[in-house]
Design a protein around this motif. Sequence first.
Motif, short mmCIF file in Angstrom:
data_model
loop_
_atom_site.label_atom_id
_atom_site.label_comp_id
_atom_site.label_asym_id
_atom_site.label_seq_id
_atom_site.Cartn_x
_atom_site.Cartn_y
_atom_site.Cartn_z
N PRO A 28 0.81 -1.23 0.00
CA PRO A 28 0.00 0.00 0.00
C PRO A 28 0.83 1.27 0.00
CG PRO A 28 -0.01 -1.02 2.17
CD PRO A 28 0.66 -2.00 1.24
N PHE A 29 2.09 1.17 0.41
CA PHE A 29 2.92 2.37 0.50
C PHE A 29 3.88 2.49 -0.68
CE2 PHE A 29 1.79 1.18 4.87
CZ PHE A 29 1.02 2.29 5.18
N HIS A 30 3.49 1.85 -1.80
CA HIS A 30 4.26 2.01 -3.03
C HIS A 30 3.38 2.76 -4.04
CE1 HIS A 30 6.44 0.17 -6.69
NE2 HIS A 30 7.13 1.20 -6.24
N LEU A 31 2.87 2.10 -5.06
CA LEU A 31 2.04 2.78 -6.06
C LEU A 31 0.73 3.33 -5.49
CD1 LEU A 31 2.52 0.47 -9.20
CD2 LEU A 31 3.59 2.68 -8.70
N PRO A 32 0.03 2.62 -4.59
CA PRO A 32 -1.19 3.20 -4.02
C PRO A 32 -0.96 4.52 -3.30
CG PRO A 32 -1.16 0.84 -3.65
CD PRO A 32 0.20 1.21 -4.18
N LEU A 33 0.14 4.60 -2.54
CA LEU A 33 0.46 5.85 -1.86
C LEU A 33 0.80 6.95 -2.87
CD1 LEU A 33 0.96 7.45 0.72
CD2 LEU A 33 3.32 6.58 0.72
N TYR A 34 1.51 6.56 -3.92
CA TYR A 34 1.84 7.51 -4.99
C TYR A 34 0.57 8.08 -5.61
CZ TYR A 34 4.06 9.19 -9.32
OH TYR A 34 4.49 9.96 -10.36
N ASN A 35 -0.41 7.20 -5.88
CA ASN A 35 -1.67 7.66 -6.45
C ASN A 35 -2.47 8.51 -5.46
OD1 ASN A 35 -1.84 7.06 -9.11
ND2 ASN A 35 -2.95 5.15 -8.89
N THR A 36 -2.35 8.22 -4.18
CA THR A 36 -3.03 9.03 -3.17
C THR A 36 -2.49 10.46 -3.19
OG1 THR A 36 -3.34 7.08 -1.77
CG2 THR A 36 -3.55 9.24 -0.71
N ILE A 37 -1.18 10.58 -3.28
CA ILE A 37 -0.57 11.92 -3.34
C ILE A 37 -1.01 12.65 -4.60
CG2 ILE A 37 1.63 13.15 -3.52
CD1 ILE A 37 2.87 10.89 -1.83
N ILE A 38 -1.09 11.91 -5.71
CA ILE A 38 -1.52 12.52 -6.98
C ILE A 38 -2.93 13.08 -6.85
CG2 ILE A 38 -2.18 12.01 -9.36
CD1 ILE A 38 0.13 10.02 -9.48
N LEU A 39 -3.85 12.29 -6.29
CA LEU A 39 -5.24 12.76 -6.18
C LEU A 39 -5.38 13.91 -5.20
CD1 LEU A 39 -7.82 9.83 -6.39
CD2 LEU A 39 -7.27 11.60 -8.05
N GLY A 64 -4.77 25.99 -13.31
CA GLY A 64 -5.27 25.06 -12.31
C GLY A 64 -6.00 23.88 -12.92
N LEU A 65 -6.84 24.14 -13.91
CA LEU A 65 -7.56 23.06 -14.58
C LEU A 65 -6.61 22.18 -15.39
CD1 LEU A 65 -10.85 24.77 -15.81
CD2 LEU A 65 -10.66 22.82 -14.28
N ALA A 66 -5.64 22.79 -16.06
CA ALA A 66 -4.69 22.01 -16.86
C ALA A 66 -3.89 21.05 -15.97
CB ALA A 66 -3.75 22.95 -17.62
N LEU A 67 -3.42 21.53 -14.83
CA LEU A 67 -2.67 20.67 -13.92
C LEU A 67 -3.55 19.56 -13.36
CD1 LEU A 67 -0.55 23.31 -11.94
CD2 LEU A 67 0.29 21.59 -13.56
N THR A 68 -4.81 19.87 -13.08
CA THR A 68 -5.72 18.84 -12.58
C THR A 68 -5.94 17.74 -13.61
OG1 THR A 68 -6.86 20.58 -11.31
CG2 THR A 68 -7.95 18.44 -11.48
N VAL A 69 -6.11 18.12 -14.86
CA VAL A 69 -6.30 17.14 -15.93
C VAL A 69 -5.05 16.27 -16.06
CG1 VAL A 69 -6.57 16.86 -18.42
CG2 VAL A 69 -8.01 18.48 -17.19
N VAL A 70 -3.87 16.89 -16.03
CA VAL A 70 -2.61 16.12 -16.14
C VAL A 70 -2.49 15.13 -14.98
CG1 VAL A 70 -0.10 16.31 -16.02
CG2 VAL A 70 -1.40 17.88 -17.47
N LEU A 91 -2.32 11.07 -15.13
CA LEU A 91 -1.21 10.37 -14.47
C LEU A 91 -1.73 9.30 -13.52
CD1 LEU A 91 1.83 10.12 -14.00
CD2 LEU A 91 1.65 11.93 -12.29
N PHE A 92 -2.77 9.62 -12.76
CA PHE A 92 -3.37 8.63 -11.85
C PHE A 92 -3.84 7.41 -12.62
CE2 PHE A 92 -6.98 6.61 -9.88
CZ PHE A 92 -6.64 6.50 -8.54
N VAL A 110 -12.38 11.74 -2.18
CA VAL A 110 -12.79 11.19 -0.89
C VAL A 110 -12.96 9.67 -0.97
CG1 VAL A 110 -14.63 11.17 0.84
CG2 VAL A 110 -13.84 13.34 -0.11
N VAL A 111 -13.58 9.19 -2.06
CA VAL A 111 -13.76 7.75 -2.22
C VAL A 111 -12.41 7.05 -2.25
CG1 VAL A 111 -14.55 5.94 -3.80
CG2 VAL A 111 -15.98 7.92 -3.38
N TRP A 112 -11.43 7.65 -2.93
CA TRP A 112 -10.10 7.02 -2.99
C TRP A 112 -9.46 6.95 -1.61
CZ3 TRP A 112 -7.26 3.96 -5.76
CH2 TRP A 112 -5.91 3.82 -5.45
N LEU A 113 -9.64 7.97 -0.78
CA LEU A 113 -9.06 7.93 0.56
C LEU A 113 -9.62 6.75 1.36
CD1 LEU A 113 -9.01 11.72 1.53
CD2 LEU A 113 -7.09 10.28 0.82
#
Length: 295
Positions: free
Chosen positions: A152-163, A188-194, A198-199, A273-276
């Motif tokens: 959980p502290f590898h890719l899942p944690l990485y995706n948590t930080i991304i979201l 702000g919108l462009a970074l959110t889409v990127v 990435l997620f 929130v669902v991802w958390l």
Amino acid sequence: MADAHAKPQHDYHIIDPSPWPFIGSVGALIMAIGGVAWMQSMRSGSLPLFGIDFAGAKYWIFAIGLALVIYTMIAWWSDTIKEAHEGHHTRVVSLHLRYGMIMFIASEVMFFVAWFWAFFDASLFPNEAAQVARAEYTGGVWPPHGIEVLDPFHLPLYNTIILLLSGTTVTWAHHALLHDDRKGLVWGLALTVVLGVLFSFVQVYEYVHAPFAFSDSIYGATFFMATGFHGFHVFVGTIFLLVCLLRAMRGDFTPKQHFGFEAAAWYWHFVDVVWLFLFACIYVWASSGATIAVH
């Protein structure tokens, strides 16, 4: 005088007759038939109906239905945007649009409650799950015997930080819009889409390298259904925000009228929130004491 009599003297908007509910329903029906044919052909290799085997045409049936649904969504929402530009989205209409989005998100909450319920029912009562399915599915423990879980502290944690970062950038975009900062809104919108893209890439990579499969056990089934549907919602939310980005670049939104963007931001925060909850329950809690797969 004629214009004064023709102009509505109320805050409500009676929409013009629209073909989109009917066309969308037809498209959904065709897509459902194609999906059933697809699954049935995987099971038996044929789908006889009215003396005709539709199994060979399953892809075309599904694709036609999907195309109709997508076309309906684009056309219907385009009409809604047109109504907003024409001034029909009054205070009362905008309030009702917000009520509709709130009800939609509430229905999505209950959708994910079902998958969490399935996961906790199997994980908290593994003996009962083994009796309902097959004894070798769990071995009376959770995760089931022989299942190596993801770290959980590898890719899942990485995706948590991304979201979490994407939630920050979409909030930045919202505040920029409220202060009529067009550059901040677009960035702000462009970074959110990127970050959303990435997620999705990270999750696809995680699925490809997962040490268990959907059909391995009830663990794999509940894991992929819960996280997979969330991934689909991230994909939809990314498209939602991309459309908002294009509209922002076109100058559609104003500090006082921007419900399209606001709805997208609400949806994206819901996905966050669902991802958390997924990360805390399915990745962290469920991996406690389990064998972590090493890549």
